[in-house]
Design an enzyme around this catalytic site. Sequence first.
Site, PDB file in Angstrom:
ATOM      1  CG  ASP B  12       5.573  -5.547  12.456  1.00 37.79           C
ATOM      2  OD1 ASP B  12       5.469  -6.477  11.494  1.00 37.79           O
ATOM      3  OD2 ASP B  12       4.809  -4.831  12.477  1.00 37.79           O
ATOM      4  CG  ASP B 131       5.179  -5.782   0.735  1.00 39.40           C
ATOM      5  OD1 ASP B 131       4.236  -6.311   1.561  1.00 39.40           O
ATOM      6  OD2 ASP B 131       6.456  -6.064   1.262  1.00 39.40           O
TER       7      ASP B 131
END
Lengths: 213, 257
Positions: B12, B131
């Site tokens: 990330d 998600d």
Amino acid sequence: MTIAVIDYGMGNLHSVAKALEHVTHENVIVTRDPRCIRGATRLVLPGQGAIRDCIGELERTDLRGLVQELLTRQAKPLLGICVGQQMLMDHSEENGGIDCLGFLPGVVRRFPADMRDEHGARLKVPHMGWNVVQQHHPHPLWAGIDHEEHFYFVHSYYVVANDDNNVLGTTDYCGVTAHVAIGREATFAVQFHPEKSSRAGLKLLENFVQWSP
Amino acid sequence: MGLAKRIIPCLDVDAGRVVKGVNFIGIRDAGDPVEIAQRYNLQGADEITFLDITASHEDRDTTVGMVERIAGEVFIPLTVGGGIRTCDDIRTMLNAGADKISINTAAVTNPDFVYEALERFGSQCIVVAIDAKKVSGEGEAPRWEIFTHGGRRATGIDAVEWAKTMVDYGAGELLLTSMDRDGTKTGFDLGVTHAISEAVSVPVIASGGVGNLDHLVDGILEGGADAVLAASIFHFGEYTIPEAKRYMASKGIEMRL
């Protein structure tokens, strides 16, 4: 000394070019200029996506005839990758059936659907990830690469060559044996992506760059 | 010996640095993306995923430079995601050296974009990120919904149905993140992982919640995933990739050792 990656508009050629640059000091060019392709000492024929689009683009860019001529002459080493391997065969089942370049006798088939592994989980298509390549015949491009080494694959269709002498490597998936490395004379072609297969892949590219068939 | 299950460390990246997780208070700096990618490559990672969590435009150029540097040195598949909204965004990242592009929020808000991207770039290079969050209550039949904007916005779309639709569009792979588990270190949501893995014909990457090596094993054997993605257990040296692979292999999972 120039290695030309033939750019007929299909797929990501940067990975191939970068990996070649990593293993050689020779000039690597990504090109669709027929003069550069004729002038190069070695050729890479990549390919990504649907085979109909690949062959269509090869025709649209007027490169089909040239590639076919170079395959016939076998005057310099050529490395086919992914759909660049499949295109060398007579015919592919993809897109409702399509005639290919016909350099090697054989066909391109789709992996069967709804297969399961020994844990009962679905076997997925595309065949995506690292699988083992069995070296079927010795070849200079296998030098320094272990038998049963892993290479990185992404494909739903696979090559079946008719002549066993042209089969250089195989991989088992979905209960079928795919001919993942094929070739004859100055041509070597693989279904997997050497440019994404870490050390083993780089070694194969290095072998290609040094190959004098 | 057959197709190996994959371990995918996830970077990330915010403003040019790898950070731990998304949307957490007290974000921890884990280092330089290029150095970390090289380390994972040497350790035998099967792929690397680079998620750009940068908000500002200026930092986007930094991201492109990072992707270029990683792709010039790390010769395993590189997936880039985060804020990809147009075919030009995809082209830029592919030119920088990405192999696959992960599309998330834009897929939900503009499914036509996924279709266009698949037509132009091919299914081998588009990963649809999903998600999902559990919305069913105790005792009800399990049901998961798609959330966007880092899990903050509900969409009312059923996660399993959405997964099937994306595969019908031509998506070549799905990256499934459980929003309930992300960052909790309590393991993948095996229910949604299994439901989607069984429902679709393409590979599924399980993500969100890995805290130990048994979680990775469960994701494959119980969740039916084809690959497992994890971040913090690798970034801070709790486990190395070879340790994880050996452990998974000891449980009977096909791995590239």
